[in-house]
Structure formats: structure tokens, C-alpha cells
Design an enzyme around this catalytic site. Structure first.
Site, short mmCIF file in Angstrom:
data_model
loop_
_atom_site.label_atom_id
_atom_site.label_comp_id
_atom_site.label_asym_id
_atom_site.label_seq_id
_atom_site.Cartn_x
_atom_site.Cartn_y
_atom_site.Cartn_z
N ASP A 1 0.81 -1.22 0.00
CA ASP A 1 0.00 0.00 0.00
C ASP A 1 0.84 1.27 0.00
OD1 ASP A 1 0.87 -0.57 2.60
OD2 ASP A 1 -1.12 -1.10 3.30
N ASN B 1 -7.70 -3.09 14.15
CA ASN B 1 -9.08 -3.45 13.77
C ASN B 1 -9.13 -4.67 12.85
OD1 ASN B 1 -8.06 -2.46 11.39
ND2 ASN B 1 -9.53 -0.80 11.15
N HIS C 1 -7.37 -5.06 10.01
CA HIS C 1 -7.11 -4.84 8.58
C HIS C 1 -5.82 -5.53 8.14
CE1 HIS C 1 -4.92 -0.72 9.37
NE2 HIS C 1 -4.02 -1.67 9.25
N GLU D 1 -9.85 -2.39 5.13
CA GLU D 1 -10.45 -2.10 6.43
C GLU D 1 -11.71 -2.94 6.64
OE1 GLU D 1 -8.75 -0.41 8.40
OE2 GLU D 1 -8.11 1.55 7.67
C1 F6R Z 1 1.37 -1.56 6.09
C2 F6R Z 1 0.07 -2.21 6.16
C3 F6R Z 1 -0.75 -2.21 7.39
C4 F6R Z 1 0.09 -2.45 8.66
C5 F6R Z 1 -0.81 -2.41 9.90
C6 F6R Z 1 -0.02 -2.59 11.17
O1 F6R Z 1 1.94 -1.70 4.82
O2 F6R Z 1 -0.36 -2.72 5.17
O3 F6R Z 1 -1.72 -3.23 7.29
O4 F6R Z 1 0.73 -3.69 8.56
O5 F6R Z 1 -1.50 -1.20 9.94
O6 F6R Z 1 0.83 -1.49 11.31
P1 F6R Z 1 1.96 -1.48 12.44
O7 F6R Z 1 2.92 -2.55 12.09
O8 F6R Z 1 2.56 -0.11 12.35
O9 F6R Z 1 1.27 -1.73 13.74
#
Ligand code: F6R
Length: 257
Positions: A68, A137, A139, A144
Site C-alpha cells: 500500500d 481493527n 485490517h 479495512e
Molecule cells: C502496512 C500495512 C498495514 C500495517 C498495519 C499494522 O503496509 O499494510 O496493514 O501492517 O496497519 O501497522 P503497524 O505494524 O505499524 O502496527
């Protein structure tokens, strides 16, 4: 099939995850790695960088596709995911920059950018190993919680809880982009293997819901229960809800639910 491994700390989780990625590269030096950003993979990437510097590992022929990118952030913006990847991994290993791909958050035609991203991943034959973090959450990528799973790469509205969680990287929550380009569930599930890493108490509910709960788009990570080859590596805090519910950890770290 989902195998869950416990690593006591963030460092233990990161080392185990890095070993799995390195093994993939050793098996297939020209593998396609799906990569993630955020706090979870920083330690994993550090281990990989160390092994490349020591001459034990090479990214020379590796291809990468990232999950992403924030809409509207330039590649050199210090909170863009392209910048994150360059500074945490790509600039420190022997990868060919032309073999690294992150969605373009500045594309004029975002729909075309997303469609081309899916085509590009398909043309690479999909990821051999897809690394994922998980949101508080549930995702994965920026897919989401929703009423349905969405297959395609697209522009997504970030959930308020995601904006809040990611505000720690920006001057304030108001500075966090409200939208992102995210790989869809289709390309994630098409990966041959999936490695999900999670650390910290804030992930405990998501990990519990994803792997002990029903398969539902309300917890996007729960779809991984349908994938044939998933390894989850999580630290004790991230596994705490599962352990409270009676999961046990074997001597080799394998968690039985
Ligand atoms: C990042 C991504 C998100 C993160 C998730 C957890 O490329 O796709 O799904 O993996 O938001 O983020 P952290 O590791 O910062 O807790």
C-alpha cells in the site's frame, strides 16, 4: 492452514520472521516478496539487512511488491511507504531498485494505477511470500473492516482507528492522509505463502478474532483462515487474548488453539 508461532518479544518475533523470509530467498533467489510497512516489520528488515551486509543473504534477483501507499504523498515524503521501504530495507541491500514496486500515491488516474498494479502482480505470478502486519481493527494491507471482502487494488478510506493509530508518525492526526491505495484481498490471497507478524497488546483482539473467530469482512485478516499456507509470528502480548482463551505454546514456539 494457519500455523501460529510465539516469539516472547518483538526481537524474537522479528528474528523468526526474518528467518522465514531468508529461507524463501535461499529456496528461490528470484522470488517475489510481498512486503509491508509500519512498526511491525522494522525489526525483521533490520535482521535481513544485517545478513546481507554479512554476505549471508542476497536480494540481487528478488522482486518486491508492496501492499500500500498513502494517497497524495510523494515518494520522497518521509511518511510515504516508498520512503519507508527505501530507508528500512531497499537502500541497505543489494536489490535492483527497478525490481521494487510500491503503488504511486501521486498517480493522476488512481483507478488506472490500481488496475495496472493488479496486472503487474499477476504478470509476476503473484507473491511467493507475502509479509503482512495487522491493524488493531484486523485490517490487512489497508483492507479495512467492511461488509464484504474486496478483491482488487483500489483507493480506500482509512478507518478512523487506523488514522488514530498512524498519527504517531505524523505531527498530528490531521496530517495523516485519509485515503490510501491498497492491494486488495485477491492478490494477498493469491500469494503462495503468507507470513503475518504482530506485536503488542493492541493487536491481541485482532489476532484472536482473525484466527479464533468467524471468517468475516468485519475482521479482514480472518480470511487468512482460508489460505493453504499461513504462518503467524506474534509476540506474547499480541497472543495474550488467545492464551487467555486456553491456547498453549509448545517448546518450539508452535501455538495450539
Ligand atoms: C502496512 C500495512 C498495514 C500495517 C498495519 C499494522 O503496509 O499494510 O496493514 O501492517 O496497519 O501497522 P503497524 O505494524 O505499524 O502496527
Amino acid at each position: 492452514m494457519v500455523r501460529i508461532y510465539h516469539g516472547e518479544t518483538y526481537e524474537a518475533m522479528s528474528l523468526r520472521a526474518a528467518h522465514i523470509i531468508a529461507a524463501e530467498i535461499h529456496h528461490n533467489p528470484a522470488c517475489v516478496l510481498g512486503l509491508a510497512t509500519g512498526s511491525s516489520p522494522v525489526g525483521t528488515y533490520k535482521n535481513l539487512v544485517t545478513w546481507v551486509k554479512n554476505g549471508e543473504l542476497s536480494f540481487k534477483d528478488v522482486q518486491t511488491v508492496n501492499l500500500d501507499e498513502y494517497k497524495g504523498l510523494a515518494p520522497d515524503h518521509d511518511q510515504s511507504y516508498r520512503y519507508f521501504m527505501d530507508t528500512n530495507l531497499f537502500n541497505h541491500v543489494d536489490i535492483d531498485p527497478a525490481n521494487t514496486r510500491v503503488p504511486n500515491g501521486l498517480a493522476e488516474d488512481l483507478a488506472a494505477e490500481c488496475a495496472a498494479y493488479d496486472e503487474m502482480i499477476a504478470s509476476l505470478g503473484y507473491a511467493d511470500l507475502q509479509l503482512l502486519g495487522v491493524g488493531n481493527n484486523g485490517h490487512i494491507g489497508f483492507n479495512e473492516p467492511d461488509d464484504h471482502f474486496i478483491k482488487e487494488t483500489r483507493v480506500v478510506d482509512l478507518a478512523p482507528s487506523t488514522i488514530e493509530a498512524n498519527a504517531r508518525f505524523f505531527a498530528s492526526a490531521d496530517d495523516v492522509p485519509k485515503q490510501a491505495l491498497s492491494m486488495g484481498i485477491g492478490c494477498i490471497m493469491a500469494a503462495r505463502r503468507i507470513l503475518l507478524i504482530a506485536s503488542g497488546e493492541s493487536k491481541a483482539q485482532a489476532i484472536y478474532d482473525a484466527f479464533c473467530g468467524p471468517i468475516t469482512p468485519k475482521c479482514p485478516a480472518s480470511i487468512l483462515q482460508l489460505h493453504k499456507d499461513v504462518v503467524v509470528v506474534a509476540d506474547r502480548a499480541a497472543l495474550s487474548k488467545m492464551l487467555e482463551a486456553g491456547a498453549t505454546v509448545a517448546e518450539n514456539g508452535l501455538v495450539t488453539i
